[in-house]
Scaffold this active site. Structure first.
Site, PDB file in Angstrom:
ATOM      1  N   GLN A  81       1.850  -5.990  -3.381  1.00  0.00           N
ATOM      2  CA  GLN A  81       2.060  -6.040  -2.088  1.00  0.00           C
ATOM      3  C   GLN A  81       3.751  -5.402  -2.158  1.00  0.00           C
ATOM      4  O   GLN A  81       3.618  -4.082  -2.489  1.00  0.00           O
ATOM      5  CB  GLN A  81       2.505  -7.721  -1.480  1.00  0.00           C
ATOM      6  N   ASP A  84       1.113  -0.966  -0.512  1.00  0.00           N
ATOM      7  CA  ASP A  84      -0.246   0.023   0.021  1.00  0.00           C
ATOM      8  C   ASP A  84       1.124   1.375  -0.552  1.00  0.00           C
ATOM      9  O   ASP A  84       0.382   2.470   0.774  1.00  0.00           O
ATOM     10  CB  ASP A  84      -0.535  -0.034   1.176  1.00  0.00           C
ATOM     11  N   GLY A 127      -4.772  -4.326  -3.500  1.00  0.00           N
ATOM     12  CA  GLY A 127      -5.686  -3.275  -4.493  1.00  0.00           C
ATOM     13  C   GLY A 127      -4.641  -1.663  -4.472  1.00  0.00           C
ATOM     14  O   GLY A 127      -4.261  -1.383  -3.628  1.00  0.00           O
TER      15      GLY A 127
END
Ligand code: GDP
Ligand code: IMO
Ligand code: MG
Length: 455
Positions: free
Chosen positions: A254, A20, A47
């Site tokens: 990741q 992130d 994400g």
């Protein structure tokens, strides 16, 4: 980082913390100067967010670069693919007028995540006293099946329904028994409540009934038919593209500290989420890489369990979480927040062969009187400047901080290095010095324009 226009031919964007780091924004910026954008590890646990023209796009499986009409996206052999999630993302892009037809290739060698993988993920987490805090996307169980070989199914196998049904008829009785075992373990004494973001399956006995096998085979064969135009040999494609002079951009999912070999094991993901996974996960030789952009936040976050020496479990952590909107892109969980850890990033920059840093979310730190950077660890009175390989030692590490003055000014509108407050410039200079890498760009907001290029 060079401003768009000055490119290298083969680039990798990699997160140097626990994920992130805003890799999505960096990949989006660099996609302007690349022809092919490649995912090579992880799956729908990722994400990646891109804010573009006032729209927010969230990518889990699709390469972020697909927002650029000239880019071809590749999902490499190292990715674990959930077909319904992939189709959902393709559809979401098409709904906003971005055509994916002819612009995506999914490796026939990539492995398929099935609902029983998600169930196994959930039950494993519930049945242990030391949960990892996974995303519940079935990533670990799918990679386990891949390495175990007997019970795995690859994307190419979705294209032959009779074959797929035969394979599932063989696999599901085993899965059914395992799930029954995990299920009873999970019932015995788990402190972890069932997670709302993981689909629940019927009882494990039903899983291997003739009807269930036929239904699962038929559903996944239907996914296969929908995905067929995009399924192919991505290794051959990447080598051909390279030989034709195309520019390739690798988008790591990741972060290095979640790498199954080099991260804070066992609190990691199940793939090589540093540049080390690039070669095996794409079949494209890492020695052709010309540039590695290491992405970091100006502070640190982590989702899930595991050691985090610079964690701020106090009002400062809450301040960062609030300003940085630090809630998981995939699961919505609050992210743990802390100071920048130069010991950890020096280590991850080394294993990833990073050439430069992209420092993201600097704007979040405005308003603090004082900032801190971790420059060493202290264990039982002894100082360490190196990241320990033993997780037990890492758990006992106390951060040694260098304190720096903060700044009050909001940074969202700043366009040039010279216009940053002098305290912010000093903070960045020190961070770069401690990690030992130049800073290529600084990000002061989620939008493309909120980026300061330094070279
Ligand atoms: P990724 O997984 O590494 O791509 O990162 P995520 O997308 O999960 O999380 C990064 C978040 O930070 C996203 O919501 C981005 O829109 C946002 N973001 C990116 N750059 C900046 C920045 O410079 N400042 C702020 N405030 N937010 C940013
Ligand atoms: P992006 O690509 C942050 C974390 C999970 C958990 C551990 C294992 O968006 O940076 P898994 O579901 O992979 O078995 O979970 O890894 N994790 C991530 N944390 N960003 C991610 O991806 C992550 N993908 C997995 O929270 O701690
Ligand atoms: Mg993310």
């Amino acid at each position: 980082m060079t401003s768009p226009g000055l490119s290298s031919r083969v680039t990798c964007v990699v997160g140097l913390q626990w994920g992130d780091e805003a890799k999505g924004k960096v990949v989006d910026l660099l996609s302007q100067e690349h022809d092919v954008v490649v995912r090579f590890n992880g799956g729908a646990n990722a994400g990646h967010t891109v804010v573009w023209n006032g729209h927010t796009f969230k990518f889990s499986l699709l390469p972020t670069g697909l927002l650029h009409p000239h880019v071809v996206g590749v999902i490499g052999n190292g990715v674990v693919v959930s077909p319904p999630q992939l189709l959902k993302e393709i559809e979401a892009l098409q709904q906003v007028g971005i055509e994916v037809r002819g612009r995506l290739l999914v490796s026939d060698r990539a492995h398929v995540v099935f609902p029983y993988h998600q169930e196994e993920d959930r039950l494993r987490e519930q049945g242990t006293t030391q949960p990892i805090g996974t995303t519940g996307r079935g990533i670990g169980p799918c990679y386990q099946d891949k390495v175990g070989r007997n019970y795995a199914i690859r994307v190419g196998e979705l294209l032959d329904e009779a074959h797929l049904e035969r394979r599932l008829r063989e696999i599901l009785p085993h899965k059914s028994r395992w799930l029954a075992t995990f299920s009873s373990r999970a019932e015995c004494g788990s402190a972890n409540p069932s997670r709302a973001d993981t689909p629940q399956m019927g009882s494990s006995g039903e899983l291997s009934s003739d009807k269930a096998v036929r239904e699962l085979a038929s559903t996944y064969a239907a996914y296969g038919r929908k995905l067929q135009p995009w399924i192919g040999d991505t290794v051959r494609f990447l080598h051909q593209a390279y030989q034709q002079g195309k520019r390739l951009l690798f988008e790591t999912a990741q972060g290095c500290l979640l790498d199954v070999d080099h991260g804070t094991y066992p609190f990691v993901t199940s793939s090589n989420s540093s540049t080390t996974g690039l070669w095996s996960g794409s079949g494209f030789p890492a020695r052709y890489l010309e540039r590695v952009v290491g992405v970091v936040k100006a502070y640190t976050t982590r989702v899930g369990a595991g050691p985090f020496p610079t964690e701020l479990d106090n009002h400062l952590g809450d301040y960062i979480r609030r300003r940085g909107k630090e809630y998981g892109t995939v699961t919505g969980r609050p992210r743990r927040c802390g100071w920048f850890d130069a010991v950890a990033v020096r280590y991850t920059a080394q294993i990833s062969a990073a050439d430069e840093l992209a420092v993201m979310l600097l704007d979040v730190l405005s308003g603090l009187d004082e900032l801190a950077i971790c420059v060493a660890y202290e264990v039982n009175g002894e100082l360490f400047a190196e990241f320990p390989s033993d997780p037990e030692i890492l758990l006992r590490c106390r951060p040694v901080y260098e304190r720096l003055p903060g700044w009050k000014q909001e940074l969202g509108q700043v366009q040039r290095w010279a216009d940053l407050p002098k305290e912010a410039r000093h903070y960045l200079d020190r961070l770069s010095e401690l990690v030992g890498l130049p800073i290529g760009c600084v990000s002061v907001g989620p939008a493309r324009e909120q980026t300061i290029f330094l070279t």
